[in-house]
Design a protein around this motif. Structure first.
Motif, PDB file in Angstrom:
ATOM      1  N   GLY A  58      -4.684   7.211   5.919  1.00 34.62           N
ATOM      2  CA  GLY A  58      -4.141   6.023   6.184  1.00 34.62           C
ATOM      3  C   GLY A  58      -3.432   5.613   5.005  1.00 34.62           C
ATOM      4  N   THR A  59      -3.961   5.794   3.805  1.00 29.65           N
ATOM      5  CA  THR A  59      -3.532   5.180   2.593  1.00 29.65           C
ATOM      6  C   THR A  59      -2.302   6.073   1.845  1.00 29.65           C
ATOM      7  OG1 THR A  59      -5.709   4.401   2.209  1.00 29.65           O
ATOM      8  CG2 THR A  59      -4.422   4.328   0.153  1.00 29.65           C
ATOM      9  N   LEU A  60      -2.884   7.459   2.280  1.00 27.36           N
ATOM     10  CA  LEU A  60      -1.955   8.247   1.383  1.00 27.36           C
ATOM     11  C   LEU A  60      -0.729   8.894   2.207  1.00 27.36           C
ATOM     12  CD1 LEU A  60      -4.302  10.374  -0.708  1.00 27.36           C
ATOM     13  CD2 LEU A  60      -2.837   8.723  -1.505  1.00 27.36           C
ATOM     14  N   TYR A  61      -0.892   8.695   3.410  1.00 23.13           N
ATOM     15  CA  TYR A  61       0.174   9.383   4.102  1.00 23.13           C
ATOM     16  C   TYR A  61       1.342   8.692   4.159  1.00 23.13           C
ATOM     17  CZ  TYR A  61       2.958  10.854   8.193  1.00 23.13           C
ATOM     18  OH  TYR A  61       3.921  11.190   9.153  1.00 23.13           O
ATOM     19  N   PRO A  62       1.723   7.274   3.805  1.00 20.17           N
ATOM     20  CA  PRO A  62       2.807   6.827   3.738  1.00 20.17           C
ATOM     21  C   PRO A  62       3.552   7.273   2.380  1.00 20.17           C
ATOM     22  CG  PRO A  62       1.228   5.072   4.353  1.00 20.17           C
ATOM     23  CD  PRO A  62       0.699   6.372   4.269  1.00 20.17           C
ATOM     24  N   LEU A  63       2.519   7.304   1.507  1.00 22.43           N
ATOM     25  CA  LEU A  63       3.066   7.587  -0.026  1.00 22.43           C
ATOM     26  C   LEU A  63       3.517   8.944   0.101  1.00 22.43           C
ATOM     27  CD1 LEU A  63      -0.045   6.177  -2.130  1.00 22.43           C
ATOM     28  CD2 LEU A  63       2.203   5.443  -1.843  1.00 22.43           C
ATOM     29  N   LEU A  64       3.024   9.976   0.768  1.00 19.33           N
ATOM     30  CA  LEU A  64       3.314  11.406   0.689  1.00 19.33           C
ATOM     31  C   LEU A  64       4.780  11.447   1.578  1.00 19.33           C
ATOM     32  CD1 LEU A  64       0.290  13.542   1.463  1.00 19.33           C
ATOM     33  CD2 LEU A  64       1.545  13.317  -0.504  1.00 19.33           C
ATOM     34  N   LEU A  65       4.776  10.606   2.640  1.00 21.58           N
ATOM     35  CA  LEU A  65       5.969  10.708   3.261  1.00 21.58           C
ATOM     36  C   LEU A  65       7.312  10.125   2.526  1.00 21.58           C
ATOM     37  CD1 LEU A  65       6.539  11.199   6.222  1.00 21.58           C
ATOM     38  CD2 LEU A  65       6.497   9.020   6.648  1.00 21.58           C
ATOM     39  N   ASP A  66       6.913   9.179   1.843  1.00 23.07           N
ATOM     40  CA  ASP A  66       7.881   8.529   0.809  1.00 23.07           C
ATOM     41  C   ASP A  66       8.370   9.702  -0.215  1.00 23.07           C
ATOM     42  OD1 ASP A  66       9.525   6.814   0.049  1.00 23.07           O
ATOM     43  OD2 ASP A  66       8.191   5.430  -1.108  1.00 23.07           O
ATOM     44  N   ALA A  67       7.254  10.189  -0.888  1.00 19.04           N
ATOM     45  CA  ALA A  67       7.701  11.097  -1.686  1.00 19.04           C
ATOM     46  C   ALA A  67       8.298  12.056  -1.360  1.00 19.04           C
ATOM     47  CB  ALA A  67       6.280  11.996  -2.376  1.00 19.04           C
ATOM     48  N   VAL A  68       8.316  12.796  -0.285  1.00 19.74           N
ATOM     49  CA  VAL A  68       9.082  14.048   0.166  1.00 19.74           C
ATOM     50  C   VAL A  68      10.482  13.691   0.954  1.00 19.74           C
ATOM     51  CG1 VAL A  68       7.029  15.313   0.548  1.00 19.74           C
ATOM     52  CG2 VAL A  68       7.917  14.129   2.515  1.00 19.74           C
ATOM     53  N   GLY A  69      10.597  12.078   0.425  1.00 16.89           N
ATOM     54  CA  GLY A  69      11.936  11.681   0.928  1.00 16.89           C
ATOM     55  C   GLY A  69      12.027  11.535   2.468  1.00 16.89           C
ATOM     56  N   GLY A  70      10.803  11.168   3.215  1.00 22.09           N
ATOM     57  CA  GLY A  70      10.613  10.669   4.525  1.00 22.09           C
ATOM     58  C   GLY A  70      11.089   9.123   4.762  1.00 22.09           C
ATOM     59  N   PRO A  71      10.888   8.721   6.101  1.00 21.18           N
ATOM     60  CA  PRO A  71      11.214   7.274   5.833  1.00 21.18           C
ATOM     61  C   PRO A  71       9.925   6.439   5.499  1.00 21.18           C
ATOM     62  CG  PRO A  71      10.408   8.238   8.185  1.00 21.18           C
ATOM     63  CD  PRO A  71      10.742   9.518   6.871  1.00 21.18           C
ATOM     64  N   LYS A  72      10.259   5.090   4.964  1.00 18.77           N
ATOM     65  CA  LYS A  72       9.279   4.343   4.301  1.00 18.77           C
ATOM     66  C   LYS A  72       8.537   3.654   5.709  1.00 18.77           C
ATOM     67  CE  LYS A  72      10.184   2.291   0.061  1.00 18.77           C
ATOM     68  NZ  LYS A  72       8.666   2.815  -0.438  1.00 18.77           N
ATOM     69  N   ILE A  73       7.226   4.020   5.488  1.00 21.80           N
ATOM     70  CA  ILE A  73       6.527   3.462   6.576  1.00 21.80           C
ATOM     71  C   ILE A  73       5.416   2.638   5.863  1.00 21.80           C
ATOM     72  CG2 ILE A  73       7.127   5.118   8.334  1.00 21.80           C
ATOM     73  CD1 ILE A  73       4.128   6.444   7.819  1.00 21.80           C
ATOM     74  N   THR A  74       4.693   1.676   6.744  1.00 25.35           N
ATOM     75  CA  THR A  74       3.603   0.990   6.319  1.00 25.35           C
ATOM     76  C   THR A  74       2.403   1.283   7.141  1.00 25.35           C
ATOM     77  OG1 THR A  74       4.490  -1.009   6.870  1.00 25.35           O
ATOM     78  CG2 THR A  74       4.222  -0.709   4.682  1.00 25.35           C
TER      79      THR A  74
END
Lengths: 662, 391
Positions: free
Chosen positions: A368-384
């Motif tokens: 739950g903590t790292l998935y949004p960061l990873l997604l953001d890092a690879v250019g995916g949508p920003k999610i919380t």
């Protein structure tokens, strides 16, 4: 001169850490006891040097030496002394120095009290500990040097973020770091064991006090942090599932699992390999926490990409220690001897189940903590990923965990009897049932799950007491016999009771606040009145007052209940001119069972003031429970069992011979 | 120059620290070996004995069943026997030997100081003394730079907030470091102590105008009006009210106001010529609504300098580099400016850009090839050193 001495001491500490990393390990490899013994003075010297650096930095903050850039950027002359001191770790560079100081402290403790450790194990443990020190001292000197100077020096500093100018938060980081860094100790033991290729019951017994110390510090740190969030952020919440909080929760969950599996490894020689893995995981998650908080990745993945030096460095440390240790584990763990056998229904089995549930919940937080960061890092949508995710993953994992907790201590080693354990808990079950039914009958509002949550809390507390009652044969044997047995109980048993009971108290608080909190937001003129949950609140006056480094708008709120005067509350809004920031200071009246929480908002043009009031039932229980848990850890830490004696030989008449533990 | 005790003391402390650290770490390597340390197996024997005793205690408490206790005892006893056997065999003798130890000790003695000093010298600033703020502010006011003076007066005013003199000193000082808000506040405090007066209103209004980069804001107008109320002929207030009229497009009103001011002015008023000039400009329509804010030369004006005081070091560096670049391009067009070349060369040296400094020196020398004096001056400029501690 003082600042430069601190700077040089820090550099010298790095040199000594290198010695501590290399020489004892080389000695252990070659079987040279003289070289192994270098570890002890090296660890002590490192504590002294990092201590000098830390003192020098503290002194620079206290006397406002703005020629030290860190002081100029993070302190101000008018700040009260206590916040000048806490300002030392209220910033990135200083907090890393504190981190290394605590690391050195743990290393020195092993050096001092590790006389009952075999030379080789102690040398390897100190060497691994030294390598962690090398990594972090390099990190500090290369990317976060706290002793860089300014010439000419400015005459005023930028101040400290007002949010950090708070007593609970001031002393929250040292506890938190004592927890994080404490797991470096169990990590060092795990790596040393893998290097030697042997884990025995002795090893587990030596690891346990360190795991306990780290766990207890982390428990206090987390409780303080959540208490601070409760009374500072101004709306009465106590846990936000925010990445910084999760960063401390993950090692706590892994550490709690480690604490329990180490018991099995020590008592029964089983679960050794798993215990080692948990020790590695607990420290890895501490490093992840440090990385999350320190790399700037949380403010924004992109901020991290813009000035990456620090982030990349911490990421490299993370890679070396986590990757390296897991590789070593994969290579060496299969060589470890397996230990004693046990039946699935046994104390070992219960502890294993506890471990699985705790690690699964740590994994849930991790994702739950790292998935949004990873997604953001690879250019995916920003999610919380917010509370709904954590609630839906945590509750199903923790419900069986809480149900199982009282059973664990009731089970026998090797082969237990589930039904007999249940019979011993019949009183706890009855109490929980009665509370649950009563609440359904009496309380009409709140979610339907809440009474069940309260039942779980009662189940935990009464269950913990039942265990002790059963052990001392309370009411089934004469009082004198019970008293004799109670005194004979090891401290670890009392510790277990406190920790499990404390958990129950905290659960009660969490359920109470979450389910039955009431809230009132009004705009009041001076003299206006409002009411909440039986309290009458009168905003008598709003005035201003000057603090040491702030100006405050203070509301005087008169609190009455059933026409009787209760207290005055003084909620404030503070402005900090040096820092150019504002903060609200809620006022709290607590009965011990519930909190009345009042916040003063903005005033409007018609002379009315926004006033927010909350009644948080059972809120104090959350932190009371946390403190009781930590107390349990402390009591357990003093158990004589954890003080293994050094071997005594008939021929050894030397002054070093120590008394055995018994 | 006096002998620098503090400067020496730093190195002495470093030497003592290094020596103590090395001595502590070396001791186990050079000490004569004590009796042989207990082997691992012996540690284990101790532990297993302890565990056997514990099983008995657990049995008494009922945390383990009778049969399970028996089998646990068996498990531990088996391990105990194995460990005991190992312990009897004893460990092989120490393998490292004094030779290896000597090399390790030598390595520590040589490498620890070299390594520490090497890193420290690249990062430390041993020449900068400690500078606790209160000690710095103890110096007499005239020895302090402007920000220090301000800090000193501020501290004084915190204790004696009714000292009008202090606020009177602070207001222009704040303005010079570009903090108009605080300057305005200081005048307000002054007014609270000394009572309102046309001068103070006009002063505060002027600070508001300067703070707003020349715009006569509403707040400023209120101040000027208050000043005129107390003293209808107040020159400064009337001048600015005229400017306000111009901003509003009411040129006639401004003209009238200024003309009255000129008519009533004492003949020797220092501001009279300036005002007359501006009045003339107004009449001819060439008046720039913005009043001049400082020296009109090509260098940085007062506003630039004030702004520089508030900049971060990076921003300041950028501003300086921008000014140097402007100077360089100007000299490309008009290479006759000897003083300009000298300034440029010095600036490059100070910025640490030796390549460009040499480049500029060669260009200038080529241009002034037949002027011996000029060449000498250029060489002198080229000898400028980078200041210690820069960058």
């Amino acid at each position: 001169m003082i600042a430069e001495t601190g700077h040089f001491a820090l550099v010298l500490a790095l040199a000594v850490a290198l010695v501590q990393m290399i020489v004892p390990a080389y000695g252990a490899w070659k079987g040279d006891h003289a070289m192994m013994r270098v570890g002890k003075p090296a660890a002590l010297t490192q504590l002294m040097l990092v201590g000098i650096a830390f003192l020098a930095l503290t002194l620079a903050f206290v006397v406002s030496d703005f020629s030290v850039a860190l002081v100029a950027n993070n302190s101000a002359v008018d700040k009260p002394l206590i916040f000048k001191i806490s300002g030392v770790w209220g910033n990135h560079e200083g907090s890393m120095v504190l981190w290394v100081l605590i690391l050195a402290l743990y290393g020195a403790l092993v050096a001092l009290f590790g006389r009952n450790l075999p030379d080789r194990l102690r040398a390897n443990v100190l060497a691994v500990q030294g390598s962690v020190g090398v990594a972090f001292l390099l990190f500090i000197l290369a990317t976060s040097d706290p002793f860089l100077r300014l010439d000419p020096a400015p005459f005023e500093g930028a101040g400290l973020n007002p949010i950090l100018q708070d007593r609970a938060l001031a002393f929250h980081p040292p506890w938190l770091y004592a927890g994080y860094v404490g797991f470096s100790m169990t990590f060092s033991f795990a790596i040393a064991a893998l290097m030697e290729g042997r884990v025995d019951a002795a090893w587990a017994r030596w690891v346990r006090p360190w795991a306990l110390a780290a766990w207890l510090a982390l428990t206090i740190g987390i409780a303080m942090g959540s208490w601070w969030a409760y009374y500072t952020l101004g709306w009465g919440g106590f846990w936000f599932w925010d990445p910084v909080e999760n960063a401390s929760l993950m090692p706590w969950l892994a550490g709690t699992a480690l604490l329990h599996s180490a018991i099995v490894a020590e008592k029964r020689g089983a679960l050794k390999s798993w215990t080692i893995l948990l020790a590695i995981l607990a420290f890895s998650l501490s490093l992840v926490g440090t990385f999350l908080v320190r790399s700037g990745v949380l403010t924004s993945v992109h901020a991290f990409a813009v000035s990456p030096a620090r982030g990349v460095f911490v990421l490299a440390i993370l890679g070396v220690f986590v990757g390296g240790s897991l590789t070593l584990y994969a290579w060496r763990a299969p060589m470890l001897k397996t230990g004693g056998l046990f039946a699935p229904i046994s104390r070992e089995g219960a502890l294993l189940l506890n471990n699985l549930l705790l690690t699964a919940s740590a994994a849930a937080v991790f994702i739950g903590t790292l998935y949004p960061l990873l997604l953001d890092a690879v250019g995916g949508p920003k999610i919380t990923v917010g509370p709904p995710f954590f609630n839906t993953t945590f509750v199903p994992l923790w419900a069986p965990l809480l149900f199982m907790v009282p059973f664990g201590p009731m089970m026998s080693w090797k082969r237990g009897d589930f039904v007999a354990a249940g019979q011993r808990l019949i009183f706890a079950a009855g109490a929980a049932f009665v509370v649950c039914l009563t609440l359904y009958g009496v309380v009409s509002d709140g979610p339907w799950l809440a009474p069940i949550g309260m039942a779980a809390a009662v189940w935990l507390v009464v269950g913990a007491l039942s265990e002790i009652a059963w052990r001392v044969k309370l009411f089934t044997a004469p009082a004198a016999e019970s008293w004799r047995r109670a005194r004979g109980l090891p401290r670890a048993a009392w510790g277990t009771m406190l920790a499990h009971g404390g958990l129950g108290i905290a659960v009660a608080g969490i359920v109470g606040v979450t389910a039955w909190k009431s809230e009132r937001i009004v705009a009041l003129p001076e003299g206006g009145t409002t009411s909440i949950s039986g309290y009458e609140l009168t905003l008598e006056k709003v005035g201003t007052r000057g603090g040491p480094n702030y100006d405050a708008t203070t509301g005087v709120v008169r609190v009455e209940r059933d026409g009787e005067f209760v207290t005055f509350l003084l909620p404030e809004r503070r402005r900090y001119p040096t820092e150019r920031q504002e903060k609200t200071e809620p006022a709290i009246y607590t009965t011990g069972f519930s909190d009345l929480y009042v916040v003063l908002g903005e005033g409007n043009r018609t002379g009315e003031w926004a006033l927010r009031a909350y009644v948080n039932p059972l809120a104090p229980f959350i932190w009371l429970g946390g403190m009781v848990m930590a107390l349990g850890g402390l009591v357990s830490l003093t158990d004589r069992r954890l003080r293994v004696g050094a071997p005594q030989r008939a021929k050894a008449k030397g002054r070093n011979a120590t008394a055995p533990a018994e | 120059m006096a002998f620098d005790f503090a400067g020496m003391a730093v190195w002495l402390i470093f030497a003592v620290l290094t020596g103590a650290a090395i001595w502590a770490v070396l001791r186990p390597l050079i000490a004569t070996p004590k009796d042989k340390p207990a082997s691992e197996a012996e540690f284990e024997v101790t532990l297993y004995r302890d565990q056997l005793a514990e099983i008995d205690r657990d049995l008494a408490r009922g945390t383990i069943g009778e049969a399970e206790a028996e089998s646990a005892r068996l498990e531990v006893s088996r391990r105990l026997l194995a460990a005991d056997e190992e312990a009897r065999k004893g460990e092989p003798d120490e393998a490292g030997g004094p030779g290896t130890r000597k090399w390790v000790a030598l390595g520590i003695i040589v490498l620890v100081p070299l390594f520490s000093l090497g890193i420290y010298l690249t990062r430390g600033s041993p020449e900068i003394p400690d500078q606790p703020l209160l000690a710095r502010l103890d110096k007499p006011a005239q020895e302090l730079p402007l920000p220090g003076l301000i800090a000193k007066v501020e501290r004084h005013l915190k204790q004696h907030p009714d000292d009008a003199q202090g606020w009177a000193v602070l207001a222009p000082a704040y303005m010079r470091i570009g903090q108009a808000d605080k300057a305005i506040d200081a005048v307000s405090r002054l007014m609270a102590i000394k009572g309102e007066s046309a001068d103070l209103y006009a002063e505060r209004g002027q600070l508001r105008v300067l703070g707003a980069r020349g715009e006569v804001t509403d707040a400023a107008r209120e101040d000027f009006r208050a000043a005129v109320k107390l003293d209808p002929g107040h020159p400064k207030a009337n001048y600015y009210l005229g400017l306000a009229d111009i901003e509003d497009g009411k040129k006639k009103a401004a003209e009238k106001r200024w003309q009255q001011l000129v008519d009533k002015a004492p003949k020797d008023a220092p501001w009279l010529p300036g005002l007359k000039a501006r009045l003339a400009e107004l009449k001819s329509g060439t008046l720039n609504a913005q009043p001049p804010t400082g020296a009109a030369g090509p260098g940085p004006n007062a506003a630039d300098v004030a702004a520089a005081g508030q900049m971060s070091p990076e921003q300041r560096q950028q501003m300086i580099e921008g000014m140097v670049a402007r100077l360089a391009s100007k000299l490309e067009d008009k290479p006759d400016d000897l003083a300009g070349w000298q300034r440029l060369i010095r600036a490059y040296r100070v910025l640490g850009d030796d390549e460009k400094a040499d480049d500029a020196l060669n260009k200038a020398k080529a241009h002034f090839a037949d002027n011996r004096d000029a060449l000498k001056q250029l060489d002198a400029a080229a000898r400028t050193q980078q200041p210690p501690g820069a960058n």
